[in-house]
Motif scaffolding. Sequence first.
Motif, PDB file in Angstrom:
ATOM      1  N   CYS A  28      29.110 -14.114  29.186  1.00 19.81           N
ATOM      2  CA  CYS A  28      27.861 -14.435  28.506  1.00 19.81           C
ATOM      3  C   CYS A  28      26.669 -14.163  29.416  1.00 19.81           C
ATOM      4  O   CYS A  28      26.621 -14.660  30.554  1.00 19.81           O
ATOM      5  N   PHE A  29      25.701 -13.421  28.905  1.00 19.45           N
ATOM      6  CA  PHE A  29      24.515 -13.004  29.644  1.00 19.45           C
ATOM      7  C   PHE A  29      23.293 -13.754  29.090  1.00 19.45           C
ATOM      8  O   PHE A  29      22.889 -13.530  27.947  1.00 19.45           O
ATOM      9  N   PRO A  30      22.666 -14.634  29.869  1.00 19.36           N
ATOM     10  CA  PRO A  30      21.514 -15.403  29.380  1.00 19.36           C
ATOM     11  C   PRO A  30      20.261 -14.550  29.140  1.00 19.36           C
ATOM     12  O   PRO A  30      20.128 -13.426  29.649  1.00 19.36           O
ATOM     13  N   GLY A  34      16.590 -17.918  31.174  1.00 19.05           N
ATOM     14  CA  GLY A  34      17.736 -18.728  30.808  1.00 19.05           C
ATOM     15  C   GLY A  34      18.711 -18.905  31.963  1.00 19.05           C
ATOM     16  O   GLY A  34      18.625 -18.241  32.996  1.00 19.05           O
ATOM     17  N   SER A  35      19.656 -19.797  31.759  1.00 18.42           N
ATOM     18  CA  SER A  35      20.644 -20.096  32.783  1.00 18.42           C
ATOM     19  C   SER A  35      22.031 -20.127  32.168  1.00 18.42           C
ATOM     20  O   SER A  35      22.191 -20.111  30.942  1.00 18.42           O
ATOM     21  N   ALA A  36      23.041 -20.191  33.018  1.00 19.99           N
ATOM     22  CA  ALA A  36      24.425 -20.190  32.558  1.00 19.99           C
ATOM     23  C   ALA A  36      24.710 -21.345  31.607  1.00 19.99           C
ATOM     24  O   ALA A  36      25.488 -21.201  30.656  1.00 19.99           O
ATOM     25  N   SER A  54      29.974 -17.700  32.161  1.00 25.37           N
ATOM     26  CA  SER A  54      28.530 -17.656  31.956  1.00 25.37           C
ATOM     27  C   SER A  54      27.883 -17.211  33.259  1.00 25.37           C
ATOM     28  O   SER A  54      28.152 -17.781  34.320  1.00 25.37           O
ATOM     29  N   LEU A  55      27.042 -16.222  33.179  1.00 27.68           N
ATOM     30  CA  LEU A  55      26.385 -15.699  34.375  1.00 27.68           C
ATOM     31  C   LEU A  55      25.209 -16.574  34.775  1.00 27.68           C
ATOM     32  O   LEU A  55      24.443 -17.041  33.925  1.00 27.68           O
ATOM     33  N   PHE A  93      31.626  -8.923  25.796  1.00 26.57           N
ATOM     34  CA  PHE A  93      30.330  -9.330  26.339  1.00 26.57           C
ATOM     35  C   PHE A  93      29.474  -9.899  25.215  1.00 26.57           C
ATOM     36  O   PHE A  93      29.439  -9.343  24.106  1.00 26.57           O
ATOM     37  N   PHE A  94      28.759 -10.987  25.515  1.00 22.04           N
ATOM     38  CA  PHE A  94      27.731 -11.511  24.612  1.00 22.04           C
ATOM     39  C   PHE A  94      26.448 -11.664  25.412  1.00 22.04           C
ATOM     40  O   PHE A  94      26.432 -12.309  26.461  1.00 22.04           O
ATOM     41  N   GLY A  95      25.367 -11.069  24.925  1.00 23.64           N
ATOM     42  CA  GLY A  95      24.083 -11.203  25.605  1.00 23.64           C
ATOM     43  C   GLY A  95      22.966 -11.427  24.613  1.00 23.64           C
ATOM     44  O   GLY A  95      22.933 -10.789  23.551  1.00 23.64           O
ATOM     45  N   HIS A  96      22.048 -12.335  24.950  1.00 23.91           N
ATOM     46  CA  HIS A  96      20.903 -12.589  24.076  1.00 23.91           C
ATOM     47  C   HIS A  96      19.629 -12.127  24.755  1.00 23.91           C
ATOM     48  O   HIS A  96      19.388 -12.410  25.929  1.00 23.91           O
TER      49      HIS A  96
END
Length: 252
Positions: A28-30, A34-36, A54-55, A93-96
């Motif tokens: 997960c890419f914040p 943002g944070s992990a 979570s990165l 991968f999930f990134g917002h």
Amino acid sequence: MTTAADEIAARWLRRYHPADADAVRLVCFPHAGGSASFYHPVSARFAPSAEVISLQYPGRQDRRKEPCVADLGTLADLITEQLLALDDRPTVFFGHSMGAALAFETAWRLEQKDAGPREILASGRRAPSTTRAEEVHLRDDDGIVAEMKRLNGTAAGVLGDEEILRMALPALRGDYRAIETYSCPADRRVRCDITVLTGDADPLTTVAEAQRWQDHTSGAYRLRSYEGGHFFLVQHLAAVQAEIARALTPAS
């Protein structure tokens, strides 16, 4: 014995819940600023059948004393190095927002090493080569706060707490600099599938801009639109998690 490499990995890669030995991996890419911990609910939902990582970028929370990485390509290089050190397993991968572009760049780098994910879920971000003239990172502190309020990405309580806000502003400015100066070649493509999630009233991404993600993959492309603005995924958490569940389920 804990090595220096282990300590570095622990700063970047956060695991909030244990996972099964054969679990698929979700990275997960914040978003900017943002944070992990933003993805703690996702970890709670999918562990232990998924290893949720979570990165944690430099410059925030327990890494706030470290300088932000204000170049998206450099940040992708650093994340790629950490992910390459992990064991090989199916990965999604999930990134917002900024995280979506960063997930794409990281996937592209990993594919050069034959270690890419099988799918990217790109949320709340226009296609990598679609640009706008944005200069939030050049604003004063009040200008950055105004942008945060416009996007409704931060709780009102945080916006009203000057001490917490001052702690968050350096990370916000650094991340905005990274994403607003990011440039992607129009012909850069990944081989993995891409699913795009977008809010129909997102001031940062039109549906047409989201559709252009299909130009950046030779794999399958899907688009899902939801009612709401830039942080539609908070409002539609169950639906977004359903998309993650689909991506994590091996094709029959």
